[in-house]
Design an enzyme around this catalytic site. Structure first.
Site, mmCIF file in Angstrom:
data_model
loop_
_atom_site.group_PDB
_atom_site.id
_atom_site.type_symbol
_atom_site.label_atom_id
_atom_site.label_comp_id
_atom_site.label_asym_id
_atom_site.label_seq_id
_atom_site.Cartn_x
_atom_site.Cartn_y
_atom_site.Cartn_z
ATOM 1 C CG ASP A 93 -1.864 1.194 1.164
ATOM 2 O OD1 ASP A 93 -2.956 1.023 0.700
ATOM 3 O OD2 ASP A 93 -1.533 2.063 1.715
ATOM 4 C CG LEU A 94 1.626 3.131 -3.710
ATOM 5 C CD1 LEU A 94 1.424 4.113 -4.851
ATOM 6 C CD2 LEU A 94 2.937 2.408 -3.725
ATOM 7 C CG ASP A 114 -3.008 3.640 -2.519
ATOM 8 O OD1 ASP A 114 -4.062 2.813 -2.035
ATOM 9 O OD2 ASP A 114 -2.439 4.473 -1.626
#
Length: 367
Positions: free
Chosen positions: A238-239, A281
């Site tokens: 996960d960004l 994302d």
């Protein structure tokens, strides 16, 4: 993706009509002189005027073929063919090739019109031939020469050969057109099937595999690991800071970040591994046949370092980091369960400060 449109269909038909015109112009140069040579056995006939005029029209159409519309070319050819057929039947009856010209004209009409219209035309042709049959049968019309005299003439045989050759060439051209059309449709169908498969299995923005493929690869990894007593791993990514980029620089910048992240992930894992975008994302990396948890950790650290490198988009420096969760195939028996545990480990990494990884343990729980 290639799309076959009405314009493409018209283009195919136009090419077929142009080929036909070139062939017709060539055969006119042979057929008209051969037909006029009947003068030697019958004297000058009114049908010869029709043949000469039709030949000149065909040559003119061939010269101007690229400037004329498809319907005009087909309609003119059909008119010429019908005129020649009627003139031949009226003058020579069964000694003529009028019936052949009706068939030829039917094939010409098939290039631009529906089968229903062609059927109506052939009904007209049959009615016309029936009318002339009755006129010749009753003696209202008579051929200019006797049948035996005509049949023994080289002129008659030349005309028969030419008209039949034209018929065969026309049929070949028509079916060549149909073959090209069929091949085009087959190519289109294959490309559409490939596109459907791509859309079903890949993320449209990044080109990565989607969640469905990711789950399938995880299931394969679990099965293989269990059968061969090896190990595989799932990394949930996960960004960090992605929302801020969207808010400050817009969705185009956000898309650029996702595309670049996908590129970096794909180029920093092995060919046997799978990278998938599962939404927003979030990404998955499926590591096949790793030697130990340490190997998965090493790859996770490599991915973290690659993702945090800033890049330029429209003169703006964009930076994100990533929180990673790692789950091993020994932690779960199904793909959904393994993804959930890698997700839990990812949240553990976020709670620990982000820009890091966490290995799933029984103490991990989703935030």
């Amino acid at each position: 993706m290639m799309r076959f449109t009405q314009l493409d269909m018209e283009s195919f038909r136009d090419k077929s009509a142009n080929r036909l015109l070139l062939l017709a112009a060539l055969l006119v140069c042979i057929a008209v002189p051969a037909t006029l040579s009947r003068y030697l056995i019958s004297g000058w006939q009114f049908s010869f005027y029709v043949y000469i005029g039709s030949g000149l029209f065909v040559i003119a159409l061939a010269v101007l073929r690229h400037r004329l519309s498809l319907k005009f070319k087909i309609n003119t050819l059909a008119t010429i063919g019908t005129s020649v057929a009627i003139a031949a039947l009226a003058n020579w009856g069964l000694l003529s090739n009028g019936m052949i010209w009706f068939v030829i004209t039917g094939f010409i009409l098939m290039i631009a019109y529906t089968s229903r219209l062609v059927l109506l035309y052939m009904l007209f042709a049959v009615s016309t031939m029936t009318l002339f049959a009755w006129l010749f049968y009753t003696g209202a019309l008579k051929p200019p020469v006797e049948a035996n005299q005509f049949a023994s003439s080289h002129v008659a045989w030349i005309n028969a050969i030419v008209s039949n050759m034209f018929s065969l060439m026309l049929i070949m051209i028509h079916f060549s057109y149909l073959k090209e059309y069929q091949q085009q449709l087959i190519s289109l169908l294959e490309e559409q099937n490939q596109e459907i498969s791509r859309l079903a299995n890949h993320d449209n923005l990044t080109g990565l595999h989607n969640l469905r493929v990711g789950k399938d690869r995880i299931t394969q990894a679990i099965t293989f690991s269990r059968r061969n007593k090896t190990m595989a791993a799932v990394i949930f990514i996960d960004l960090d800071g992605f929302k801020e980029i969207n808010d400050q620089h817009g969705h185009d910048a956000g898309d650029a970040v996702l595309i670049e992240t996908a590129h970096r992930l794909s180029h920093n894992v092995r060919e046997v591994d799978t990278v998938a975008r599962i939404g927003g994302d979030e990404f998955l990396v499926v590591l096949q046949e790793i030697s130990s948890a340490t190997a998965a950790v090493a790859i996770a650290e490599k991915l973290i370092n690659k993702i945090k490198v800033p890049f330029i988009h429209e003169n703006n420096t964009l930076s994100v980091t990533a929180s990673l969760g790692i789950a091993l195939t020994s932690d779960a028996q199904a793909a959904e369960e393994l993804i959930k545990k890698a997700d839990s480990a990812m949240y553990q990494a976020k709670r620990q400060g982000k820009n890091r990884y966490a290995l799933f343990s029984s103490g991990c729980s989703a935030a």
